[in-house]
Scaffold this active site. Sequence first.
Site, mmCIF file in Angstrom:
data_model
loop_
_atom_site.group_PDB
_atom_site.id
_atom_site.type_symbol
_atom_site.label_atom_id
_atom_site.label_comp_id
_atom_site.label_asym_id
_atom_site.label_seq_id
_atom_site.Cartn_x
_atom_site.Cartn_y
_atom_site.Cartn_z
ATOM 1 N N ASN A 10 -13.013 -33.585 -1.844
ATOM 2 C CA ASN A 10 -11.920 -33.313 -2.768
ATOM 3 C C ASN A 10 -12.112 -31.880 -3.268
ATOM 4 O O ASN A 10 -12.884 -31.627 -4.185
ATOM 5 C CB ASN A 10 -11.969 -34.326 -3.916
ATOM 6 C CG ASN A 10 -10.841 -34.112 -4.910
ATOM 7 O OD1 ASN A 10 -10.123 -33.106 -4.856
ATOM 8 N ND2 ASN A 10 -10.688 -35.048 -5.825
ATOM 9 N N ARG A 75 -8.849 -34.995 0.520
ATOM 10 C CA ARG A 75 -7.739 -35.174 -0.407
ATOM 11 C C ARG A 75 -6.869 -33.914 -0.333
ATOM 12 O O ARG A 75 -7.365 -32.803 -0.480
ATOM 13 C CB ARG A 75 -8.254 -35.346 -1.824
ATOM 14 C CG ARG A 75 -7.107 -35.383 -2.820
ATOM 15 C CD ARG A 75 -7.631 -35.388 -4.246
ATOM 16 N NE ARG A 75 -6.504 -35.414 -5.157
ATOM 17 C CZ ARG A 75 -6.451 -34.704 -6.283
ATOM 18 N NH1 ARG A 75 -7.449 -33.883 -6.609
ATOM 19 N NH2 ARG A 75 -5.417 -34.801 -7.077
ATOM 20 N N HIS A 164 -1.203 -38.287 -7.834
ATOM 21 C CA HIS A 164 -2.176 -39.363 -8.094
ATOM 22 C C HIS A 164 -1.889 -40.587 -7.214
ATOM 23 O O HIS A 164 -2.254 -41.716 -7.568
ATOM 24 C CB HIS A 164 -2.117 -39.848 -9.572
ATOM 25 C CG HIS A 164 -2.602 -38.862 -10.585
ATOM 26 N ND1 HIS A 164 -2.033 -38.775 -11.847
ATOM 27 C CD2 HIS A 164 -3.593 -37.949 -10.552
ATOM 28 C CE1 HIS A 164 -2.666 -37.832 -12.546
ATOM 29 N NE2 HIS A 164 -3.609 -37.327 -11.774
ATOM 30 N N LEU A 193 -4.377 -42.601 -16.708
ATOM 31 C CA LEU A 193 -4.539 -41.714 -17.861
ATOM 32 C C LEU A 193 -5.890 -41.022 -17.796
ATOM 33 O O LEU A 193 -6.895 -41.548 -18.298
ATOM 34 C CB LEU A 193 -4.411 -42.516 -19.166
ATOM 35 C CG LEU A 193 -3.203 -43.459 -19.284
ATOM 36 C CD1 LEU A 193 -3.260 -44.236 -20.596
ATOM 37 C CD2 LEU A 193 -1.891 -42.688 -19.180
ATOM 38 N N ARG A 225 -1.476 -30.401 -20.219
ATOM 39 C CA ARG A 225 -0.089 -30.227 -19.760
ATOM 40 C C ARG A 225 0.882 -30.914 -20.717
ATOM 41 O O ARG A 225 0.595 -31.999 -21.222
ATOM 42 C CB ARG A 225 0.104 -30.820 -18.369
ATOM 43 C CG ARG A 225 -0.694 -30.131 -17.294
ATOM 44 C CD ARG A 225 -0.322 -30.668 -15.903
ATOM 45 N NE ARG A 225 -1.377 -30.395 -14.959
ATOM 46 C CZ ARG A 225 -1.968 -31.305 -14.180
ATOM 47 N NH1 ARG A 225 -1.562 -32.565 -14.201
ATOM 48 N NH2 ARG A 225 -2.937 -30.971 -13.358
ATOM 49 N N MET A 267 -10.086 -37.167 -25.378
ATOM 50 C CA MET A 267 -9.664 -38.259 -26.259
ATOM 51 C C MET A 267 -10.810 -38.750 -27.140
ATOM 52 O O MET A 267 -10.583 -39.225 -28.254
ATOM 53 C CB MET A 267 -9.082 -39.384 -25.395
ATOM 54 C CG MET A 267 -8.210 -40.353 -26.115
ATOM 55 S SD MET A 267 -6.876 -39.607 -27.085
ATOM 56 C CE MET A 267 -5.525 -39.529 -25.914
ATOM 57 N N GLY A 314 -10.015 -41.968 -16.918
ATOM 58 C CA GLY A 314 -10.901 -41.763 -18.080
ATOM 59 C C GLY A 314 -10.396 -42.349 -19.390
ATOM 60 O O GLY A 314 -11.110 -43.094 -20.064
ATOM 61 N N GLY A 316 -7.534 -44.302 -19.794
ATOM 62 C CA GLY A 316 -7.033 -45.666 -19.602
ATOM 63 C C GLY A 316 -8.148 -46.700 -19.533
ATOM 64 O O GLY A 316 -8.011 -47.817 -20.039
ATOM 65 N N ASN A 318 -11.211 -46.316 -20.830
ATOM 66 C CA ASN A 318 -12.170 -46.269 -21.942
ATOM 67 C C ASN A 318 -11.588 -46.304 -23.348
ATOM 68 O O ASN A 318 -12.287 -46.653 -24.284
ATOM 69 C CB ASN A 318 -13.032 -45.001 -21.829
ATOM 70 C CG ASN A 318 -13.917 -45.017 -20.597
ATOM 71 O OD1 ASN A 318 -14.773 -45.883 -20.481
ATOM 72 N ND2 ASN A 318 -13.684 -44.107 -19.679
ATOM 73 N N GLU A 368 -10.460 -43.349 -6.124
ATOM 74 C CA GLU A 368 -9.686 -42.559 -5.160
ATOM 75 C C GLU A 368 -10.497 -42.252 -3.912
ATOM 76 O O GLU A 368 -9.965 -42.210 -2.810
ATOM 77 C CB GLU A 368 -9.197 -41.260 -5.836
ATOM 78 C CG GLU A 368 -8.162 -41.548 -6.909
ATOM 79 C CD GLU A 368 -7.855 -40.353 -7.804
ATOM 80 O OE1 GLU A 368 -8.584 -40.168 -8.792
ATOM 81 O OE2 GLU A 368 -6.909 -39.610 -7.521
HETATM 82 P P1 AMP Z 1 -10.556 -38.316 -15.726
HETATM 83 O O1 AMP Z 1 -9.629 -37.176 -15.452
HETATM 84 O O2 AMP Z 1 -10.084 -39.616 -15.196
HETATM 85 O O3 AMP Z 1 -12.001 -38.013 -15.395
HETATM 86 O O4 AMP Z 1 -10.529 -38.508 -17.331
HETATM 87 C C1 AMP Z 1 -11.131 -37.553 -18.196
HETATM 88 C C2 AMP Z 1 -10.726 -37.835 -19.628
HETATM 89 O O5 AMP Z 1 -11.022 -39.183 -19.973
HETATM 90 C C3 AMP Z 1 -11.480 -37.014 -20.656
HETATM 91 O O6 AMP Z 1 -10.878 -35.763 -20.853
HETATM 92 C C4 AMP Z 1 -11.394 -37.862 -21.898
HETATM 93 O O7 AMP Z 1 -10.228 -37.513 -22.636
HETATM 94 C C5 AMP Z 1 -11.223 -39.257 -21.386
HETATM 95 N N1 AMP Z 1 -12.372 -40.122 -21.652
HETATM 96 C C6 AMP Z 1 -13.511 -40.229 -20.943
HETATM 97 N N2 AMP Z 1 -14.352 -41.125 -21.519
HETATM 98 C C7 AMP Z 1 -13.722 -41.590 -22.617
HETATM 99 C C8 AMP Z 1 -14.056 -42.528 -23.643
HETATM 100 N N3 AMP Z 1 -15.222 -43.181 -23.659
HETATM 101 N N4 AMP Z 1 -13.137 -42.746 -24.628
HETATM 102 C C9 AMP Z 1 -11.953 -42.100 -24.623
HETATM 103 N N5 AMP Z 1 -11.593 -41.205 -23.704
HETATM 104 C C10 AMP Z 1 -12.455 -40.950 -22.715
#
Ligand code: AMP
Length: 386
Positions: A10, A75, A164, A193, A225, A267, A314, A316, A318, A368
């Site tokens: 990727n 990818r 995605h 998310l 974004r 988040m 991330g 969604g 967590n 993915e």
């Molecule tokens: P991803 O692009 O799927 O790797 O998601 C990354 C994003 O997931 C980060 O910028 C955080 O905002 C969010 N994230 C990761 N871990 C947590 C958590 N434990 N609680 C809330 N948000 C999280």
Amino acid sequence: MTGTRVLVLNSGSSSVKYQLIDMADESRPASGLVERIGEEGGTADHAAALRRVADELDGQGLGLDSPELAAIGHRVVHGGTRFTRPTLITDDVLAGIRDLVPLAPLHNPANITGIEVARRLRPDLPQVAVFDTAFHATIPEAAARYAVDAATADRYGIRRYGFHGTSHAYVSRATAALLGKDPAEVNVIVLHLGNGASASAVRGGVCVDTSMGLTPLEGLVMGTRSGDIDPAVVFHLERVAGLDTDEIDTLLNKKSGLLGLCGDNDMREIGRRMAEGDQAAQLAFDVYVHRLRRYVGAFTAVLGRVDAIAFTAGVGENSVAVRTAALLGLDNIGVTMDPVRNAVRGNGARVVSAPSSRVTVAVVPTDEELEIARDTYALACGTAGG
Ligand code: AMP
């Protein structure tokens, strides 16, 4: 061919992620990340990054020259209207991906370099491009078309492509499996998310709508974004604020979303600030959740019958707070969360709605890389795939 391993690459704009997956048991003998490509003190360029990946694999006795390696899966972000399924890479296919650079100027060039370097290192090995747009190729014209001058739209390829796609494909299928059903039997809203975010409406395993558009800028509020805005904001910024096209591009893609609203795009940090009563963080969260609810409502109407809503990536997977706020008070459309199940932390796919909920709400971790590996292996080695 005897090998059962697939190397998934990727290649992003400033990083290369890799996973070596053994399709015999879907185990992962190796994985890693080369970051800060092109940055000071980082890796010089994508070619150097790929060489580092090769060296790291060599160091573990899993080198690119291993007979165990069956194929390489890449990818690729934008497949346009030409590439609507995983595709064995040839010179002609590579030229086709290059033709799509104007539609994805930040992403496709990095993907192309990854492919070129990998083909130089192992010219004999089948290599497969798996496109982020492909799963959305089934979206009907009514949802894919923007209501702009048709000749202009056709001439410049302006339509909804969506992104995605490997995640939406994987998660919608995994959600059906969690319900003990065949994907053809269930209608799912997938909420991916992460730092980037998108929603999709999947009817019987087929994508019928998605929130991202010509580019990944449209739709949900994301880390940096804006998601949906009135397109006239762009002319306004040009005419009144005196910003040029590149400045507006950077503003909306890199300095907006959660970051633009409150100064943080993570988040977790936003949750911490909210707990301290921080108003800007609270507003960012509220705007994020409001947009999410609009899409849940819109895609509920698009699908007519919704069997499941799946949260992934991330945020969604967590954020208990985001899942709670997004679906609060929707009992009238059949969605009743279970606060206890929702608050339980876990790694696997799990149901977080109440047993009485007509719509099953689930947390379904995305994968993915595995999806790309399955597609690659199926195409390169003639298996049915997973
Ligand atoms: P991803 O692009 O799927 O790797 O998601 C990354 C994003 O997931 C980060 O910028 C955080 O905002 C969010 N994230 C990761 N871990 C947590 C958590 N434990 N609680 C809330 N948000 C999280």
